[in-house]
Design an enzyme around this catalytic site. Structure first.
Site, PDB file in Angstrom:
ATOM      1  N   HIS A 212       0.826  -1.203   0.000  1.00 41.76           N
ATOM      2  CA  HIS A 212       0.000   0.000   0.000  1.00 41.76           C
ATOM      3  C   HIS A 212       0.870   1.266   0.000  1.00 41.76           C
ATOM      4  O   HIS A 212       0.642   2.180  -0.807  1.00 41.76           O
ATOM      5  CB  HIS A 212      -0.906  -0.047   1.245  1.00 41.76           C
ATOM      6  CG  HIS A 212      -1.742   1.155   1.484  1.00 41.76           C
ATOM      7  ND1 HIS A 212      -3.106   1.164   1.264  1.00 41.76           N
ATOM      8  CD2 HIS A 212      -1.442   2.390   1.948  1.00 41.76           C
ATOM      9  CE1 HIS A 212      -3.597   2.360   1.578  1.00 41.76           C
ATOM     10  NE2 HIS A 212      -2.607   3.129   2.005  1.00 41.76           N
ATOM     11  N   GLU A 213       1.864   1.303   0.875  1.00 45.91           N
ATOM     12  CA  GLU A 213       2.708   2.501   0.955  1.00 45.91           C
ATOM     13  C   GLU A 213       3.526   2.682  -0.320  1.00 45.91           C
ATOM     14  O   GLU A 213       3.732   3.803  -0.780  1.00 45.91           O
ATOM     15  CB  GLU A 213       3.638   2.439   2.173  1.00 45.91           C
ATOM     16  CG  GLU A 213       2.940   2.329   3.519  1.00 45.91           C
ATOM     17  CD  GLU A 213       1.873   3.386   3.772  1.00 45.91           C
ATOM     18  OE1 GLU A 213       1.925   4.473   3.166  1.00 45.91           O
ATOM     19  OE2 GLU A 213       0.960   3.117   4.577  1.00 45.91           O
ATOM     20  N   HIS A 216       1.485   4.494  -2.769  1.00 44.07           N
ATOM     21  CA  HIS A 216       1.585   5.956  -2.615  1.00 44.07           C
ATOM     22  C   HIS A 216       2.905   6.457  -3.196  1.00 44.07           C
ATOM     23  O   HIS A 216       2.951   7.472  -3.886  1.00 44.07           O
ATOM     24  CB  HIS A 216       1.546   6.353  -1.132  1.00 44.07           C
ATOM     25  CG  HIS A 216       0.214   6.190  -0.463  1.00 44.07           C
ATOM     26  ND1 HIS A 216      -0.969   6.665  -1.004  1.00 44.07           N
ATOM     27  CD2 HIS A 216      -0.129   5.647   0.733  1.00 44.07           C
ATOM     28  CE1 HIS A 216      -1.967   6.400  -0.170  1.00 44.07           C
ATOM     29  NE2 HIS A 216      -1.485   5.772   0.886  1.00 44.07           N
TER      30      HIS A 216
HETATM   31 ZN    ZN Z   1      -2.491   5.077   2.514  1.00 45.46          ZN
END
Ligand code: ZN
Ligand code: NAG
Ligand code: NAG
Ligand code: NAG
Ligand code: CA
Ligand code: CA
Length: 347
Positions: A212-213, A216
């Site tokens: 997830h990171e 980003h």
């Molecule tokens: Zn996030």
């Protein structure tokens, strides 16, 4: 006797307690003004790069059939430097073996298996620092100290920091690619050490916080609207509008039932539990490629044959969807580098 029974009862309760969902996936939250300003800057950077000829809209280098016949292909190769911050030489103390780090990289490659990204461990650093381990947090001067001392490489290098965080339920954060130029030292993702595969973060220990990171870090926003509104938030057209983040792993959810599509509860950019998260959409993959071609410029290197499902959906690389802001006058918000997230905090 009673005492023993109590202990047995207590351990049974713990063993059979329902997985708790108190973890909050990450701290990458902005208000809509900041979001639009960030997107405006991204589209401006893209237009400027196209106008100057410095941006090439590279197509994925291979198709699924080429991949299987060649046995190996070229990938957008991301060199990973993994910084282990720990307080004692134990798993609970944040220490990670070489194998644990490699398991995390393997999981990352598996989760990005439908993309052309390829993550390769370049090196591992180990720093015993109780203060960093327990106190580093998003927007804290300590995270600046830590990264200024440890960050290495350039925009193509993924610096991963594993720490414990002062807040129990907090799992990670990461700055966006567009902030690299202002604060190269601040680039890189910070995650909770126990979120790695097999870690102690119940329901959040398949390594998908890192996935997830890194999403980003490659330019993706959350699939849900952070203001709780039924308005697109991620500038990706194939993720339906969603007004709330997902907790746990519901069988289905539709937070904006007046709008087409159900919530992206299985999307890596939602907050569902790790077991629930399985996908990026073609639109998200296209956005990661465009952001990378613009800001990170990974090298194409030979990657080993994929032994997980081969890329089935080759996304076409399209312009980011900017209809939501195309007609608005974009206020220019100065980007304040540092503290892990780029622009000034919402609070
Ligand atoms: Zn996030
Ligand atoms: C999780 O949240 C629930 C409800 O707020 C609370 O009862 C429980 O103690 C929390 N668990 C942990 C481990 O923080
Ligand atoms: C540990 O963290 C403190 C606080 O930021 C810092 O002053 C110190 O230099 C760090 N020590 C090491 C060995 O990195
Ligand atoms: C959004 O955050 C910025 C930076 O903290 C702040 O200046 C602005 O007033 C906020 N806007 C809204 C609409 O909350
Ligand atoms: Ca969307
Ligand atoms: Ca809907």
């Amino acid at each position: 006797m009673l005492f023993e029974a109590l202990i047995v009862y207590a351990s049974l309760t713990m063993a059979f307690a329902a997985p708790f969902y108190n973890y909050t996936r990450c701290a990458n939250h902005y208000n809509s003004t900041q979001l639009q300003a960030m997107e405006a800057r991204y589209t401006q950077d893209l237009s400027a790069a196209e106008a100057s000829g410095s941006f090439q809209r590279l197509a994925p280098p291979s198709t699924a059939s080429a991949r299987s016949s060649l046995g190996a292909i070229r990938c957008r190769t991301v060199h990973v430097v993994w910084h282990i911050i720990y307080e004692s030489e134990t798993v609970e103390g944040g220490y990670m073996s070489d194998k644990a780090v490699q398991d995390s990289i393997d999981a990352l490659n598996e989760h990005y298996g439908e993309t052309d990204f390829w993550f390769v461990l370049d090196r591992t650093t180990r720093t015993k620092n109780k203060t960093w381990f327990n106190k580093v947090n998003v927007r804290s001067p300590l995270q600046d100290d830590m990264k200024k001392q440890l960050h290495v490489g350039d925009a193509r290098t993924l610096n991963v920091y594993t720490v414990n965080f002062p807040t129990a339920g907090f799992l990670g954060y990461a700055p966006y690619p567009q902030f690299y130029a202002q604060a190269p030292w601040d680039d890189g993702v910070v995650i909770k050490h126990s979120s790695v595969p097999g870690g102690a973060a119940v329901s959040f220990n398949q390594g998908k916080t890192l996935t997830h990171e890194v999403g980003h870090w490659l330019g993706l926003l959350h699939v849900f609207n952070e203001d709780g509104k039924c308005v697109d938030w991620d500038f990706v057209s194939d993720t339906p509008v969603q007004s709330t983040w997902t907790e746990g792993c519901p069988t289905s959810k539709d937070s904006c039932d007046g709008l087409p599509g159900e919530d992206s509860i299985h999307n890596f950019m939602d907050y569902s539990t790790d077991a629930c998260l399985t996908e990026f959409t073609p639109g998200q993959i296209a956005r990661m490629y465009t952001q990378s071609n613009l800001y990170r410029k990974f090298s194409w290197e030979l990657c080993r044959p994929f032994d997980w499902p081969i890329l089935t959906r080759v996304p076409t690389i399209t312009r980011p969807i900017v209809t939501a802001i195309a007609t608005a006058v974009i206020p220019v918000i100065p980007v304040i580098p540092g503290h892990g997230l780029g622009p000034a905090p919402v609070e």
